[in-house]
Design an enzyme around this catalytic site. Structure first.
Site, PDB file in Angstrom:
ATOM      1  N   CYS A   1     -35.460  -5.917  -7.175  1.00  0.00           N
ATOM      2  CA  CYS A   1     -35.839  -7.189  -7.783  1.00  0.00           C
ATOM      3  C   CYS A   1     -35.317  -8.398  -7.013  1.00  0.00           C
ATOM      4  O   CYS A   1     -35.608  -9.538  -7.381  1.00  0.00           O
ATOM      5  CB  CYS A   1     -35.365  -7.244  -9.238  1.00  0.00           C
ATOM      6  SG  CYS A   1     -33.588  -7.438  -9.386  1.00  0.00           S
TER       7      CYS A   1
ATOM      8  N   CYS B   1     -30.634  -6.958  -4.530  1.00  0.00           N
ATOM      9  CA  CYS B   1     -31.195  -5.747  -5.137  1.00  0.00           C
ATOM     10  C   CYS B   1     -32.492  -5.385  -4.420  1.00  0.00           C
ATOM     11  O   CYS B   1     -33.378  -6.235  -4.280  1.00  0.00           O
ATOM     12  CB  CYS B   1     -31.460  -5.978  -6.623  1.00  0.00           C
ATOM     13  SG  CYS B   1     -32.289  -4.574  -7.395  1.00  0.00           S
TER      14      CYS B   1
ATOM     15  N   CYS C   1     -35.170  -5.942 -13.974  1.00  0.00           N
ATOM     16  CA  CYS C   1     -35.199  -5.067 -12.797  1.00  0.00           C
ATOM     17  C   CYS C   1     -35.822  -3.731 -13.200  1.00  0.00           C
ATOM     18  O   CYS C   1     -35.295  -3.013 -14.052  1.00  0.00           O
ATOM     19  CB  CYS C   1     -33.772  -4.907 -12.288  1.00  0.00           C
ATOM     20  SG  CYS C   1     -33.620  -3.906 -10.815  1.00  0.00           S
TER      21      CYS C   1
ATOM     22  N   TYR D   1     -15.402  45.588  -6.908  1.00  0.00           N
ATOM     23  CA  TYR D   1     -14.664  45.708  -5.656  1.00  0.00           C
ATOM     24  C   TYR D   1     -13.292  46.363  -5.748  1.00  0.00           C
ATOM     25  O   TYR D   1     -12.568  46.419  -4.767  1.00  0.00           O
ATOM     26  CB  TYR D   1     -14.533  44.351  -4.963  1.00  0.00           C
ATOM     27  CG  TYR D   1     -13.802  43.281  -5.749  1.00  0.00           C
ATOM     28  CD1 TYR D   1     -12.475  43.425  -6.103  1.00  0.00           C
ATOM     29  CD2 TYR D   1     -14.451  42.110  -6.106  1.00  0.00           C
ATOM     30  CE1 TYR D   1     -11.811  42.455  -6.816  1.00  0.00           C
ATOM     31  CE2 TYR D   1     -13.795  41.128  -6.819  1.00  0.00           C
ATOM     32  CZ  TYR D   1     -12.471  41.314  -7.167  1.00  0.00           C
ATOM     33  OH  TYR D   1     -11.826  40.350  -7.870  1.00  0.00           O
TER      34      TYR D   1
ATOM     35  N   GLU E   1     -15.063  44.177   3.540  1.00  0.00           N
ATOM     36  CA  GLU E   1     -16.164  43.995   2.590  1.00  0.00           C
ATOM     37  C   GLU E   1     -16.371  42.512   2.319  1.00  0.00           C
ATOM     38  O   GLU E   1     -15.623  41.665   2.803  1.00  0.00           O
ATOM     39  CB  GLU E   1     -15.911  44.784   1.303  1.00  0.00           C
ATOM     40  CG  GLU E   1     -14.684  44.343   0.551  1.00  0.00           C
ATOM     41  CD  GLU E   1     -14.244  45.350  -0.498  1.00  0.00           C
ATOM     42  OE1 GLU E   1     -14.892  45.393  -1.548  1.00  0.00           O
ATOM     43  OE2 GLU E   1     -13.261  46.067  -0.257  1.00  0.00           O
TER      44      GLU E   1
ATOM     45  N   CYS F   1     -26.683  -4.492  -9.665  1.00  0.00           N
ATOM     46  CA  CYS F   1     -27.654  -5.562  -9.827  1.00  0.00           C
ATOM     47  C   CYS F   1     -27.498  -6.106 -11.243  1.00  0.00           C
ATOM     48  O   CYS F   1     -27.625  -5.362 -12.210  1.00  0.00           O
ATOM     49  CB  CYS F   1     -29.066  -5.005  -9.619  1.00  0.00           C
ATOM     50  SG  CYS F   1     -30.344  -6.122 -10.234  1.00  0.00           S
TER      51      CYS F   1
HETATM   52  S1  IVH Z   1      -9.712  42.489  -3.780  1.00  0.00           S
HETATM   53  C1  IVH Z   1      -5.357  42.961  -5.158  1.00  0.00           C
HETATM   54  N1  IVH Z   1     -12.161  42.265  -2.920  1.00  0.00           N
HETATM   55  O1  IVH Z   1     -11.177  36.910  -4.181  1.00  0.00           O
HETATM   56  C2  IVH Z   1      -6.665  42.714  -4.513  1.00  0.00           C
HETATM   57  N2  IVH Z   1     -11.224  40.432  -4.077  1.00  0.00           N
HETATM   58  O2  IVH Z   1      -7.882  35.894  -3.944  1.00  0.00           O
HETATM   59  C3  IVH Z   1      -7.670  42.264  -5.455  1.00  0.00           C
HETATM   60  N3  IVH Z   1     -12.782  38.574  -4.402  1.00  0.00           N
HETATM   61  O3  IVH Z   1      -9.325  36.800  -7.025  1.00  0.00           O
HETATM   62  C4  IVH Z   1      -8.758  41.501  -4.865  1.00  0.00           C
HETATM   63  N4  IVH Z   1     -14.501  39.496  -3.402  1.00  0.00           N
HETATM   64  O4  IVH Z   1     -11.602  37.552  -7.340  1.00  0.00           O
HETATM   65  C5  IVH Z   1     -11.151  41.661  -3.563  1.00  0.00           C
HETATM   66  N5  IVH Z   1     -14.355  42.239  -2.144  1.00  0.00           N
HETATM   67  C6  IVH Z   1     -13.344  41.637  -2.785  1.00  0.00           C
HETATM   68  C7  IVH Z   1     -13.477  40.359  -3.337  1.00  0.00           C
HETATM   69  C8  IVH Z   1     -12.379  39.780  -3.970  1.00  0.00           C
HETATM   70  C9  IVH Z   1     -14.059  38.417  -4.043  1.00  0.00           C
HETATM   71  C10 IVH Z   1     -11.989  37.545  -5.091  1.00  0.00           C
HETATM   72  C11 IVH Z   1     -11.107  38.071  -6.156  1.00  0.00           C
HETATM   73  C12 IVH Z   1      -9.761  37.485  -5.918  1.00  0.00           C
HETATM   74  C13 IVH Z   1      -9.986  36.542  -4.789  1.00  0.00           C
HETATM   75  C14 IVH Z   1      -8.931  36.681  -3.729  1.00  0.00           C
END
Ligand code: IVH
Length: 677
Positions: free
Chosen positions: A417, A414, A438, A231, A120, A432
């Site tokens: 000026c 400059c 200036c 997420y 993702e 300057c």
């Molecule tokens: S999962 C234990 N998924 O990236 C796993 N993190 O160091 C938890 N982040 O601090 C994180 N997109 O803030 C995860 N699709 C995603 C994410 C994501 C951004 C950030 C999150 C975390 C850092 C990873």
């Protein structure tokens, strides 16, 4: 340890020490001040170097090393709360080989058990955790240091993509995690507005998102058009969740969370690589920023088997995109002259498409930077755009250097000026010295003087100032107060000043005469004297006469005024032309002492909240006025609030809250009557 190794490790210890200090400083700036001073890549490189050294020389590792921490320090302005489940971070890498290693290691550890991955987007924003009980949002906390974060519930509630009540079926008690991002379009609109208001624009959407979540006034946060990208989901023991990560996200979507659709189940490394390749290019088509791809083992039962390392799970990894870099010809260099005379060289580049925008110019910082980069005439420059919106010159494309090309010859006069430039000892930039003759310096000072945070003379924008300057009517800030109606009427070519315009301008100048002394002092534009410095100087010296005659040493006694500022202030007031300006401003009627409206006691012991738009004051002015009368200003209504001063367009929420808590609501006029009684 024998003598030889004792001698050998000293440089290592020093290097580790240096890295710890630098990383701590960068972390602090990043987490506390929303500022990234180096690219992510550079930060990660330093972190990795330190980690490697600590692995090789564990006896030299500091127990307080930044590698031991999950994040930064906690902001003091909000209530701090402990995370129920620590907010871990992810191992991350810029290298595909390391993703291959991760995949092979995971497969080996799982030893034939069937499983899949989810890929993702790695949203580039601010991580927060949301707790829901009985289907209702009860708390929102920033990541903070991973163990403790800031309670930002009030602000989180203003984000439309954070559901306050869940729909359908949901666990009774659980937490979701996600990233608050600032979509590009809204970010740019907000930054344009900030610039128009004279506020410093944010460097990138991530900083803006972080700054927004920490706003004291949640109504302001609501205007920011933030987006929450969910997420992750977790629950305490005894509450069951689907047994795959993708299943949890699907469920979250049904509950009403915004789960981005760009998630894919992958069976092997080739599918993972294809996903990465696709988004490395396609990411610029998204309405918000991502800085990589997150790969997780999809079957949550396997998470425990894989376990955790010191600070991140072994069942997930982040691949970070490299900052986009292109090389483009340097067509010419312009030299800009700032209000204080500092020269900034700017590269004019052959326009090039980079990270979603066309880049035509990039700063070359100063003469040292050009020398360090060893830039030659007609060179091709590498330009990079990481998380920052502003592109950076990161090097010279030596393969494309023309034979016999000469190094850049820095200007010695400059460009505006013609005065010979000066370079103060120990300073990297040229300036300057012709401050009174200036053009851009004079106009810069005039613009600063009339700025919103200084004298706040709105009817004098940059074009009008240029008009006044070009007509020979204004050469310094004191000249503004000598302007006569007959001189103004008919001025300008495109947008000539008419009767009304002239009257408005003179009225605005008249009103500015009641601007408090501390802002007058700030408006003078003395180098290094910012708003805070001006306040502190005024509190200490009370009036212009004591300030003007103070020596460097006494000036340096003032809280937060360092030697450099003390010298700048003393040097400024020593010059007869500056003293003459001060005298003319004084005769014009500007405030030159803190006595005007000095602290009175009408509001002693009271706490006031202001909301809405006022007709006699700007927001900042009414706050200052309250303090001048002995009152305290608070950003939110509580049981301790004495009055809520309601301006026009005050939000209904504020009114409701005040009524609920029995806080008396007064109008602007009632306020004025009260303090003038
Ligand atoms: S999962 C234990 N998924 O990236 C796993 N993190 O160091 C938890 N982040 O601090 C994180 N997109 O803030 C995860 N699709 C995603 C994410 C994501 C951004 C950030 C999150 C975390 C850092 C990873």
């Amino acid at each position: 340890m024998d003598l030889f190794s004792a001698i050998d490790t000293e440089p290592v210890r020093q290097q580790m020490d240096k890295l710890v200090k630098e990383l701590d400083r960068l972390n602090y700036e990043y987490y506390m001040n929303d500022r990234s001073l180096v690219s992510d890549e550079e930060f990660d490189r330093m972190m990795r170097e330190l980690q490697d050294l600590e692995r090789q020389y564990p006896e030299l590792a500091s127990p307080l090393s930044p590698t031991k921490r999950v994040g930064g320090e906690v902001n003091k302005n909000f209530r701090q709360v402990q995370h129920r489940f620590p907010m871990l971070s992810l191992g991350n890498t810029y290298s595909i080989e390391e993703i291959e290693d991760f995949e092979a290691r995971t497969r080996k550890l799982l030893d034939g058990t069937p499983f899949t991955y989810t890929c993702e987007l790695k949203y580039d924003g601010v991580a927060i955790g949301l707790t829901y009980r009985h289907g209702q949002l009860v708390q929102a906390v920033t990541r903070g240091n991973g163990t403790t974060g800031d309670d930002i519930t009030i602000n989180a509630k203003t984000i439309p993509t954070i559901p306050l009540r869940l729909s359908g079926d949901y666990p009774d008690d659980f937490e979701v995690r996600g990233e608050v991002v600032y979509p590009f379009e809204a970010f740019e609109a907000m930054n344009r507005q900030r610039e128009a208001d004279g506020d410093e624009p944010f460097a990138n959407p991530r900083n803006a998102a972080s700054g927004s979540l920490k706003l004291q006034d949640s109504a302001e946060c609501a205007k920011r058009k933030l987006l929450f990208c969910m997420y992750f989901m977790m629950a305490p023991d005894g509450i069951s969740l689907p047994d795959t990560h993708s299943g949890r996200l699907d469920w979250a979507r049904q509950m009403g969370f915004r789960v981005q659709p760009y998630i894919q189940e992958c069976r092997d490394i080739d599918e993972i690589k294809a996903f990465i390749d696709h988004w490395d290019k396609a990411r610029w088509e998204l309405p918000f920023g991502i800085d990589g791809i997150v790969i997780k083992v999809n079957q949550t039962a396997l998470w425990e088997r894989l376990g955790l390392t010191a600070k991140s799970p072994r069942w997930a990894i982040a691949y970070k995109f490299k900052a986009e870099r292109v090389s483009t010809p340097l067509e010419s260099i312009s030299y800009q002259v700032g209000r204080t005379g500092v020269i900034t060289p700017v590269a004019n580049l052959k326009p090039v498409w980079l990270g979603g925008t066309t880049v035509k110019r990039a700063t070359l910082v100063n003469a040292d930077f050009i020398a360090k980069m060893d830039i030659h005439v007609n060179d091709n420059l590498f330009i990079e755009k990481g998380g920052e919106i502003i592109p950076k010159v990161v090097g010279v494309d030596l393969e494309k250097r023309q034979a016999g090309a000469m190094p850049i010859q820095y200007i010695d006069r400059c460009p505006e000026c013609g005065s010979p430039l000066v370079r103060a000892e120990g300073e990297a930039g040229h300036y300057c010295p012709n401050s009174d003759g200036c053009r851009p310096q004079i106009l810069g000072r005039l613009e600063h003087f009339v700025g919103r945070r200084a004298m706040n003379i709105e009817s004098l924008g940059p074009e009008r100032l240029e008009m006044l300057y070009d007509a020979g009517l204004v050469r310094n800030v004191a000249d503004l107060y000598d302007l006569r109606r007959d001189q103004l009427i008919g001025l300008g070519t495109d947008a000539t000043i008419q009767d009304r315009g002239a009257d408005n301008l003179l009225a605005a100048l008249e009103i500015s005469k009641s601007v408090p002394f501390e802002r007058v002092l700030f408006a003078l534009g003395i180098r290094y004297v910012g708003e805070v410095g001006a306040k502190k100087l005024v509190r200490y010296f009370q009036n212009i006469d004591t300030l003007m005659t103070a020596g460097e040493e006494e000036l340096a006694q003032v809280e937060d005024v360092g030697e450099v500022t003390a010298r700048a202030v003393a040097d400024w007031f020593v010059r007869p032309e500056h003293r003459a300006i001060v005298e003319r401003l004084r005769s014009a009627g500007l405030q030159m002492s803190a006595e005007f409206g000095t602290r009175s006691s009408e509001l002693d012991g009271m706490t006031l909240v202001v909301s809405g738009v006022f007709s006699h004051f700007s927001r900042d002015e009414i706050k200052a006025d309250i303090e001048r009368h002995g009152g305290k200003v608070s950003g939110s209504i509580s049981g301790k609030t004495t009055y809520l001063v309601a301006g026009e367009k005050m939000g209904p929420e504020k009114r409701k809250k005040a009524e609920k808590l029995g806080v008396q609501i007064i109008t602007e006029q009632q306020y004025l009557d009260m303090v003038n009684a």
